[in-house]
Scaffold this motif. Structure first.
Motif, PDB file in Angstrom:
ATOM      1  N   ILE A 182       0.904  -1.276   0.073  1.00 51.18           N
ATOM      2  CA  ILE A 182      -0.012  -0.029  -0.068  1.00 51.18           C
ATOM      3  C   ILE A 182       0.820   1.239  -0.066  1.00 51.18           C
ATOM      4  O   ILE A 182       0.564   2.455  -0.578  1.00 51.18           O
ATOM      5  CB  ILE A 182      -0.963   0.052   1.250  1.00 51.18           C
ATOM      6  CG1 ILE A 182      -2.011   0.960   1.067  1.00 51.18           C
ATOM      7  CG2 ILE A 182      -0.237   0.127   2.466  1.00 51.18           C
ATOM      8  CD1 ILE A 182      -3.142   1.027   2.119  1.00 51.18           C
ATOM      9  N   GLY A 183       2.047   1.179   0.507  1.00 56.53           N
ATOM     10  CA  GLY A 183       2.818   2.401   0.662  1.00 56.53           C
ATOM     11  C   GLY A 183       3.912   2.693  -0.232  1.00 56.53           C
ATOM     12  O   GLY A 183       4.868   3.481  -0.212  1.00 56.53           O
ATOM     13  N   LEU A 184       4.054   1.599  -1.437  1.00 53.59           N
ATOM     14  CA  LEU A 184       4.936   1.800  -2.272  1.00 53.59           C
ATOM     15  C   LEU A 184       5.307   3.108  -3.029  1.00 53.59           C
ATOM     16  O   LEU A 184       6.621   3.529  -3.123  1.00 53.59           O
ATOM     17  CB  LEU A 184       4.870   0.607  -3.530  1.00 53.59           C
ATOM     18  CG  LEU A 184       5.841   0.066  -4.267  1.00 53.59           C
ATOM     19  CD1 LEU A 184       7.287  -0.171  -3.641  1.00 53.59           C
ATOM     20  CD2 LEU A 184       5.640  -0.667  -5.483  1.00 53.59           C
ATOM     21  N   ASN A 185       4.242   3.668  -3.212  1.00 52.01           N
ATOM     22  CA  ASN A 185       4.237   4.979  -4.098  1.00 52.01           C
ATOM     23  C   ASN A 185       5.026   5.820  -2.991  1.00 52.01           C
ATOM     24  O   ASN A 185       5.957   6.583  -3.829  1.00 52.01           O
ATOM     25  CB  ASN A 185       2.923   5.535  -4.457  1.00 52.01           C
ATOM     26  CG  ASN A 185       2.771   6.497  -5.354  1.00 52.01           C
ATOM     27  OD1 ASN A 185       3.886   6.362  -6.303  1.00 52.01           O
ATOM     28  ND2 ASN A 185       1.956   7.216  -5.551  1.00 52.01           N
ATOM     29  N   HIS A 186       4.936   5.917  -1.977  1.00 50.46           N
ATOM     30  CA  HIS A 186       5.719   6.883  -1.271  1.00 50.46           C
ATOM     31  C   HIS A 186       7.129   6.417  -1.059  1.00 50.46           C
ATOM     32  O   HIS A 186       7.977   7.412  -0.880  1.00 50.46           O
ATOM     33  CB  HIS A 186       5.144   6.673   0.312  1.00 50.46           C
ATOM     34  CG  HIS A 186       3.656   7.234   0.510  1.00 50.46           C
ATOM     35  ND1 HIS A 186       3.255   8.310  -0.097  1.00 50.46           N
ATOM     36  CD2 HIS A 186       2.321   6.329   0.731  1.00 50.46           C
ATOM     37  CE1 HIS A 186       1.827   8.346  -0.012  1.00 50.46           C
ATOM     38  NE2 HIS A 186       1.543   7.170   0.830  1.00 50.46           N
ATOM     39  N   LEU A 187       7.630   5.422  -0.991  1.00 51.24           N
ATOM     40  CA  LEU A 187       9.145   4.842  -1.273  1.00 51.24           C
ATOM     41  C   LEU A 187       9.668   5.663  -2.514  1.00 51.24           C
ATOM     42  O   LEU A 187      10.589   6.242  -2.327  1.00 51.24           O
ATOM     43  CB  LEU A 187       9.118   3.541  -1.502  1.00 51.24           C
ATOM     44  CG  LEU A 187      10.613   3.100  -1.419  1.00 51.24           C
ATOM     45  CD1 LEU A 187      11.423   3.421  -0.234  1.00 51.24           C
ATOM     46  CD2 LEU A 187      10.570   1.546  -1.699  1.00 51.24           C
ATOM     47  N   ILE A 188       8.872   5.628  -3.456  1.00 57.72           N
ATOM     48  CA  ILE A 188       9.682   6.394  -4.727  1.00 57.72           C
ATOM     49  C   ILE A 188       9.821   7.636  -4.323  1.00 57.72           C
ATOM     50  O   ILE A 188      10.815   8.350  -4.882  1.00 57.72           O
ATOM     51  CB  ILE A 188       8.627   5.974  -5.641  1.00 57.72           C
ATOM     52  CG1 ILE A 188       8.704   4.624  -6.266  1.00 57.72           C
ATOM     53  CG2 ILE A 188       9.109   6.701  -7.129  1.00 57.72           C
ATOM     54  CD1 ILE A 188       7.639   4.071  -7.093  1.00 57.72           C
ATOM     55  N   HIS A 189       8.622   8.397  -4.019  1.00 59.29           N
ATOM     56  CA  HIS A 189       8.685   9.860  -3.833  1.00 59.29           C
ATOM     57  C   HIS A 189       9.798  10.333  -2.537  1.00 59.29           C
ATOM     58  O   HIS A 189      10.403  11.331  -2.791  1.00 59.29           O
ATOM     59  CB  HIS A 189       7.522  10.568  -3.612  1.00 59.29           C
ATOM     60  CG  HIS A 189       6.612  10.249  -4.858  1.00 59.29           C
ATOM     61  ND1 HIS A 189       6.843  10.718  -6.243  1.00 59.29           N
ATOM     62  CD2 HIS A 189       5.599   9.524  -5.087  1.00 59.29           C
ATOM     63  CE1 HIS A 189       5.806  10.196  -6.920  1.00 59.29           C
ATOM     64  NE2 HIS A 189       4.958   9.554  -6.218  1.00 59.29           N
ATOM     65  N   ALA A 190       9.896   9.612  -1.698  1.00 61.10           N
ATOM     66  CA  ALA A 190      10.632   9.905  -0.635  1.00 61.10           C
ATOM     67  C   ALA A 190      12.011   9.614  -0.993  1.00 61.10           C
ATOM     68  O   ALA A 190      13.107  10.515  -0.523  1.00 61.10           O
ATOM     69  CB  ALA A 190      10.302   8.991   0.623  1.00 61.10           C
ATOM     70  N   ALA A 191      12.463   8.769  -1.970  1.00 61.87           N
ATOM     71  CA  ALA A 191      13.686   8.501  -2.600  1.00 61.87           C
ATOM     72  C   ALA A 191      14.332   9.465  -3.509  1.00 61.87           C
ATOM     73  O   ALA A 191      15.291  10.092  -3.311  1.00 61.87           O
ATOM     74  CB  ALA A 191      13.795   7.209  -3.004  1.00 61.87           C
ATOM     75  N   ARG A 192      13.159   9.850  -4.352  1.00 64.81           N
ATOM     76  CA  ARG A 192      13.797  10.968  -5.344  1.00 64.81           C
ATOM     77  C   ARG A 192      13.859  12.779  -4.634  1.00 64.81           C
ATOM     78  O   ARG A 192      14.499  13.407  -5.161  1.00 64.81           O
ATOM     79  CB  ARG A 192      12.723  10.902  -6.519  1.00 64.81           C
ATOM     80  CG  ARG A 192      11.247  11.753  -6.324  1.00 64.81           C
ATOM     81  CD  ARG A 192      10.384  11.497  -7.362  1.00 64.81           C
ATOM     82  NE  ARG A 192       9.098  12.131  -6.816  1.00 64.81           N
ATOM     83  CZ  ARG A 192       8.665  13.311  -7.285  1.00 64.81           C
ATOM     84  NH1 ARG A 192       9.421  14.097  -7.714  1.00 64.81           N
ATOM     85  NH2 ARG A 192       7.419  13.788  -6.772  1.00 64.81           N
ATOM     86  N   ARG A 193      13.012  12.625  -3.724  1.00 64.46           N
ATOM     87  CA  ARG A 193      13.098  13.932  -2.785  1.00 64.46           C
ATOM     88  C   ARG A 193      14.426  13.931  -2.177  1.00 64.46           C
ATOM     89  O   ARG A 193      14.887  14.887  -1.786  1.00 64.46           O
ATOM     90  CB  ARG A 193      12.137  14.326  -1.932  1.00 64.46           C
ATOM     91  CG  ARG A 193      10.752  14.540  -2.835  1.00 64.46           C
ATOM     92  CD  ARG A 193       9.550  14.486  -1.907  1.00 64.46           C
ATOM     93  NE  ARG A 193       8.552  14.778  -2.564  1.00 64.46           N
ATOM     94  CZ  ARG A 193       7.178  14.237  -2.619  1.00 64.46           C
ATOM     95  NH1 ARG A 193       6.953  13.588  -1.478  1.00 64.46           N
ATOM     96  NH2 ARG A 193       6.099  14.739  -3.257  1.00 64.46           N
ATOM     97  N   ASN A 194      15.109  12.597  -1.761  1.00 59.75           N
ATOM     98  CA  ASN A 194      16.183  12.678  -0.727  1.00 59.75           C
ATOM     99  C   ASN A 194      15.987  13.116   0.646  1.00 59.75           C
ATOM    100  O   ASN A 194      16.696  13.811   1.155  1.00 59.75           O
ATOM    101  CB  ASN A 194      17.564  13.283  -1.371  1.00 59.75           C
ATOM    102  CG  ASN A 194      18.730  12.607  -0.712  1.00 59.75           C
ATOM    103  OD1 ASN A 194      18.766  11.572  -0.335  1.00 59.75           O
ATOM    104  ND2 ASN A 194      19.744  13.411  -0.634  1.00 59.75           N
ATOM    105  N   VAL A 195      14.728  12.932   1.055  1.00 62.05           N
ATOM    106  CA  VAL A 195      14.202  13.589   2.387  1.00 62.05           C
ATOM    107  C   VAL A 195      14.979  12.524   3.553  1.00 62.05           C
ATOM    108  O   VAL A 195      15.303  11.427   3.393  1.00 62.05           O
ATOM    109  CB  VAL A 195      12.776  13.118   2.448  1.00 62.05           C
ATOM    110  CG1 VAL A 195      12.168  12.203   2.793  1.00 62.05           C
ATOM    111  CG2 VAL A 195      12.154  13.835   3.956  1.00 62.05           C
TER     112      VAL A 195
END
Ligand code: SF4
Length: 294
Positions: free
Chosen positions: A106-119
């Motif tokens: 369910i949370g996979l999409n957030h992994l991609i965005h956190a990774a690309r943002r380098n939070v």
């Protein structure tokens, strides 16, 4: 840079609470809990500077067993909550902890965005290849052929490869540990805590109750340490090749553990946000300044 303040003489037990975990005896989550406490002690973290954010699942109960701040959130939303906390107050050390269903389903999409943002969040995924809390359904990392309650004839799905995915998305720290090797896992988490930007730590973490295939012995027979084979974590291409080894190329073959990739020269997301606010964190920036930039 992860905002860990140095304080000597910190012990893993400084991060423990009186309440004992309620996981099944032998659950891999005990290893993750111990490794996280050791890592926080190793980097000299102060309890009041640490926030552990979780989702839903057995491993997501972990913040209840830590003497730190904690947010037990909703299913699959660890990273949006952790991102909000980190950019609001970058001085905090923010750690996300959850399972493979929560983070890679369910949370996979957030992994991609956190990774690309380098939070600047350390995201620890307890990967037991099954939904444990709901008593043993297949998860996104269940291997092909494995029988679960929802795959009585064996899974026909190819498992998600979270490390390769995170690397493709731009993650600047990608690692895998094994909860059967707590000392090694603690080292990896310490390095993740010192990293500037987003860090994914996938952890092979047996569910001793509902996954009778991927056991401690199963993993012990397969894991090998990247540092023992001369792997260079600065080499993206090499990291990606290593990430593909398991489970993509050979789900029943050898499994590399250790730090696959690390890059420290890119700004963390919270640094970029602070730049927009005249060098201040949102928690410090006057409202007028924030409005001015909108
Ligand atoms: Fe751990 Fe599995 Fe028990 Fe959940 S059901 S506590 S994952 S062993």
């Amino acid at each position: 840079m992860a905002s860990v303040k140095v304080k000597v003489d910190r012990k893993p037990m400084d991060f423990a609470v009186a309440r004992a975990p309620i996981w099944c005896p032998g659950c891999g989550d005990y290893g993750i809990l111990e490794a996280l406490r050791r890592a926080l002690a190793e980097v000299g973290a102060r309890n009041e500077d640490v926030v552990v954010v979780s989702g839903i699942g057995c491993s997501s109960q972990l913040p209840h067993f830590m003497k730190t701040y904690g947010v037990h959130g909703i299913h699959g939303r660890i990273l949006p909550v952790a991102t909000g906390i980190k950019i609001s107050n970058p001085k905090l050390t923010v750690i996300g902890v959850g399972g493979d269903g929560d983070g890679y389903g369910i949370g996979l999409n957030h992994l991609i965005h956190a990774a690309r943002r380098n939070v600047g969040v350390v995201y620890i995924v307890s990967n037991n290849q099954v939904y444990g809390l709901t008593t043993g359904q297949m998860s996104p990392t269940t291997l092909k052929g494995v029988k679960t309650k929802t795959t009585p004839y064996g899974s026909i799905d190819s498992p998600v490869n979270p490390l390769a995915l995170a690397l493709s998305a731009g993650a600047t720290f990608v690692a895998r540990g094994f909860s059967g090797d707590v000392a090694h896992l603690a080292q990896i988490i310490s390095e993740a805590l010192r990293h500037r930007g987003f860090a994914l730590v996938d952890v092979l973490s047996p569910c001793v109750t509902f996954n009778r295939i991927n056991t401690y012995d199963w993993f012990r027979a397969r894991v090998y340490k990247l540092e023992a084979v001369g792997h260079d974590p600065a080499d993206f291409e090499q990291a990606y090749k290593r990430a593909l080894e398991w489970p993509t190329l050979d789900p029943y073959g050898k499994i590399p553990i250790g730090i696959f990739y690390r890059r420290e020269d890119l700004p963390a997301y919270e640094e970029e946000v602070a730049k927009l606010l005249g060098g201040k964190a949102p928690i410090e920036a006057p409202l007028e300044l924030s409005k001015e930039k909108i």
